[in-house]
Write a protein that holds these residues in place. Structure first.
Motif, mmCIF file in Angstrom:
data_model
loop_
_atom_site.group_PDB
_atom_site.id
_atom_site.type_symbol
_atom_site.label_atom_id
_atom_site.label_comp_id
_atom_site.label_asym_id
_atom_site.label_seq_id
_atom_site.Cartn_x
_atom_site.Cartn_y
_atom_site.Cartn_z
ATOM 1 N N ARG A 1 4.942 -5.389 -10.827
ATOM 2 C CA ARG A 1 4.723 -3.978 -11.178
ATOM 3 C C ARG A 1 5.500 -3.029 -10.263
ATOM 4 N NH1 ARG A 1 -0.135 -1.791 -10.576
ATOM 5 N NH2 ARG A 1 -0.801 -3.156 -8.864
ATOM 6 N N PHE A 2 5.638 -3.414 -9.002
ATOM 7 C CA PHE A 2 6.325 -2.558 -8.022
ATOM 8 C C PHE A 2 7.680 -3.172 -7.685
ATOM 9 C CE2 PHE A 2 2.417 -0.502 -5.756
ATOM 10 C CZ PHE A 2 1.899 -0.153 -7.001
ATOM 11 N N THR A 3 8.650 -2.293 -7.450
ATOM 12 C CA THR A 3 9.978 -2.750 -7.044
ATOM 13 C C THR A 3 10.460 -1.919 -5.860
ATOM 14 O OG1 THR A 3 10.535 -3.382 -9.310
ATOM 15 C CG2 THR A 3 12.350 -3.157 -7.762
ATOM 16 N N LEU A 4 10.844 -2.620 -4.820
ATOM 17 C CA LEU A 4 11.359 -1.985 -3.606
ATOM 18 C C LEU A 4 12.880 -2.049 -3.626
ATOM 19 C CD1 LEU A 4 10.858 -0.816 -0.746
ATOM 20 C CD2 LEU A 4 10.725 -3.172 0.066
ATOM 21 N N SER A 5 13.512 -0.925 -3.311
ATOM 22 C CA SER A 5 14.965 -0.909 -3.248
ATOM 23 C C SER A 5 15.403 0.071 -2.168
ATOM 24 C CB SER A 5 15.560 -0.517 -4.603
ATOM 25 O OG SER A 5 15.161 0.798 -4.965
ATOM 26 N N ARG A 6 16.680 0.065 -1.873
ATOM 27 C CA ARG A 6 17.181 0.967 -0.854
ATOM 28 C C ARG A 6 18.585 1.441 -1.214
ATOM 29 N NH1 ARG A 6 18.878 -3.018 4.212
ATOM 30 N NH2 ARG A 6 19.932 -4.597 2.947
ATOM 31 N N ASP A 7 18.886 2.610 -0.736
ATOM 32 C CA ASP A 7 20.218 3.178 -0.868
ATOM 33 C C ASP A 7 20.745 3.350 0.544
ATOM 34 O OD1 ASP A 7 22.443 4.856 -1.079
ATOM 35 O OD2 ASP A 7 21.667 5.859 -2.837
ATOM 36 N N ASN A 8 21.585 2.417 0.964
ATOM 37 C CA ASN A 8 22.064 2.447 2.344
ATOM 38 C C ASN A 8 22.891 3.694 2.631
ATOM 39 O OD1 ASN A 8 20.834 0.033 2.966
ATOM 40 N ND2 ASN A 8 22.627 -1.196 2.423
ATOM 41 N N ALA A 9 23.641 4.143 1.645
ATOM 42 C CA ALA A 9 24.494 5.315 1.848
ATOM 43 C C ALA A 9 23.667 6.561 2.139
ATOM 44 C CB ALA A 9 25.369 5.537 0.618
ATOM 45 N N LYS A 10 22.470 6.606 1.559
ATOM 46 C CA LYS A 10 21.607 7.769 1.739
ATOM 47 C C LYS A 10 20.470 7.502 2.717
ATOM 48 C CE LYS A 10 22.481 9.605 -2.889
ATOM 49 N NZ LYS A 10 21.876 10.045 -4.180
ATOM 50 N N ASN A 11 20.469 6.308 3.308
ATOM 51 C CA ASN A 11 19.391 5.935 4.240
ATOM 52 C C ASN A 11 18.020 6.194 3.635
ATOM 53 O OD1 ASN A 11 21.162 5.148 6.287
ATOM 54 N ND2 ASN A 11 21.322 7.233 7.069
ATOM 55 N N THR A 12 17.861 5.760 2.417
ATOM 56 C CA THR A 12 16.625 6.023 1.689
ATOM 57 C C THR A 12 16.056 4.736 1.104
ATOM 58 O OG1 THR A 12 17.381 8.247 1.131
ATOM 59 C CG2 THR A 12 15.555 7.366 -0.155
ATOM 60 N N LEU A 13 14.752 4.622 1.208
ATOM 61 C CA LEU A 13 14.011 3.495 0.667
ATOM 62 C C LEU A 13 13.207 3.998 -0.533
ATOM 63 C CD1 LEU A 13 13.766 0.556 1.819
ATOM 64 C CD2 LEU A 13 11.593 1.282 2.808
ATOM 65 N N PHE A 14 13.138 3.168 -1.570
ATOM 66 C CA PHE A 14 12.404 3.567 -2.769
ATOM 67 C C PHE A 14 11.337 2.527 -3.114
ATOM 68 C CE2 PHE A 14 15.233 6.978 -3.713
ATOM 69 C CZ PHE A 14 16.501 6.540 -3.373
ATOM 70 N N LEU A 15 10.264 3.013 -3.697
ATOM 71 C CA LEU A 15 9.249 2.113 -4.245
ATOM 72 C C LEU A 15 8.942 2.583 -5.660
ATOM 73 C CD1 LEU A 15 7.411 -0.328 -3.594
ATOM 74 C CD2 LEU A 15 5.601 1.334 -3.084
ATOM 75 N N GLN A 16 9.446 1.832 -6.625
ATOM 76 C CA GLN A 16 9.166 2.125 -8.030
ATOM 77 C C GLN A 16 7.864 1.447 -8.408
ATOM 78 O OE1 GLN A 16 10.907 4.083 -10.316
ATOM 79 N NE2 GLN A 16 9.119 3.717 -11.615
ATOM 80 N N MET A 17 6.915 2.238 -8.855
ATOM 81 C CA MET A 17 5.593 1.707 -9.172
ATOM 82 C C MET A 17 5.315 1.914 -10.659
ATOM 83 S SD MET A 17 3.466 3.044 -5.837
ATOM 84 C CE MET A 17 3.497 4.752 -6.364
ATOM 85 N N ASN A 18 5.198 0.820 -11.380
ATOM 86 C CA ASN A 18 4.927 0.854 -12.812
ATOM 87 C C ASN A 18 3.562 0.253 -13.106
ATOM 88 O OD1 ASN A 18 7.546 1.894 -13.217
ATOM 89 N ND2 ASN A 18 8.407 -0.162 -13.420
ATOM 90 N N SER A 19 3.078 0.504 -14.301
ATOM 91 C CA SER A 19 1.788 -0.042 -14.734
ATOM 92 C C SER A 19 0.710 0.186 -13.686
ATOM 93 C CB SER A 19 1.929 -1.542 -15.030
ATOM 94 O OG SER A 19 2.906 -1.776 -16.018
ATOM 95 N N LEU A 20 0.630 1.389 -13.220
ATOM 96 C CA LEU A 20 -0.304 1.711 -12.142
ATOM 97 C C LEU A 20 -1.744 1.541 -12.581
ATOM 98 C CD1 LEU A 20 1.619 4.714 -10.620
ATOM 99 C CD2 LEU A 20 0.857 2.703 -9.347
ATOM 100 N N LYS A 21 -2.563 1.105 -11.631
ATOM 101 C CA LYS A 21 -3.986 0.867 -11.869
ATOM 102 C C LYS A 21 -4.806 1.753 -10.927
ATOM 103 C CE LYS A 21 -2.980 -4.042 -12.672
ATOM 104 N NZ LYS A 21 -3.286 -5.429 -12.245
ATOM 105 N N PRO A 22 -6.037 2.036 -11.287
ATOM 106 C CA PRO A 22 -6.879 2.843 -10.381
ATOM 107 C C PRO A 22 -6.981 2.251 -8.984
ATOM 108 C CG PRO A 22 -7.878 2.728 -12.546
ATOM 109 C CD PRO A 22 -6.701 1.795 -12.582
ATOM 110 N N GLU A 23 -6.939 0.929 -8.887
ATOM 111 C CA GLU A 23 -7.035 0.294 -7.571
ATOM 112 C C GLU A 23 -5.773 0.470 -6.734
ATOM 113 O OE1 GLU A 23 -7.693 -1.089 -10.558
ATOM 114 O OE2 GLU A 23 -7.049 -3.211 -10.615
ATOM 115 N N ASP A 24 -4.741 1.054 -7.310
ATOM 116 C CA ASP A 24 -3.546 1.386 -6.534
ATOM 117 C C ASP A 24 -3.697 2.708 -5.795
ATOM 118 O OD1 ASP A 24 -1.579 0.107 -9.243
ATOM 119 O OD2 ASP A 24 -1.965 -0.881 -7.325
ATOM 120 N N THR A 25 -4.768 3.416 -6.064
ATOM 121 C CA THR A 25 -5.010 4.685 -5.409
ATOM 122 C C THR A 25 -5.128 4.501 -3.901
ATOM 123 O OG1 THR A 25 -6.111 5.653 -7.332
ATOM 124 C CG2 THR A 25 -6.631 6.609 -5.179
#
Length: 126
Positions: A67-91
């Motif tokens: 459901r979650f995907t971690l990625s990074r953009d080295n050029a922008k020094n940025t980390l991303f967390l794409q969260m799909n199919s979110l559930k209440p327990e992800d709160t």
């Protein structure tokens, strides 16, 4: 000075998606790892995802795999967390972290072993 600044949190309904971002500055990519953990009220801190800066391998908590995907953009020094199919327990409050050593990676960014951001709140309603 290491700084991690998260953004992208918010409120969504179950089944929805959010994308968290973490801008990183001052962190020397010394072959350790970066990632995310979360903390919900009354619950233990939970490691969510991490990426090793050398090689780029990723690990996910069983609760978010697929459901979650971690990625990074080295050029922008940025980390991303794409969260799909979110559930209440992800709160939870989601924190970006960067390990100071390999123990920070193995402990899923335990306090004192890693640099932390200020956190961003994610709320999922049913």
């Amino acid at each position: 000075q290491v700084q991690l600044v998260e953004s992208g949190g918010g409120s969504v309904q179950a089944g929805g998606s959010l994308r968290l971002s973490c801008e990183v500055s001052g962190y020397t990519y010394g072959g350790y790892c970066m990632g995310w953990f979360r903390q919900a009220p009354g619950k233990e801190r939970e490691g969510v995802a991490r990426i090793y800066t050398s090689g780029g391998s990723t690990n996910y908590a069983d609760s978010v795999k697929g459901r979650f995907t971690l990625s990074r953009d080295n050029a922008k020094n940025t980390l991303f967390l794409q969260m799909n199919s979110l559930k209440p327990e992800d709160t939870a409050m989601y924190y970006c972290a960067a390990a100071k050593s390999l123990s920070g990676c193995s402990s899923w960014f335990m306090r004192g072993t890693s640099y932390w951001g200020q956190g961003t709140q994610v709320t999922v309603s049913s």
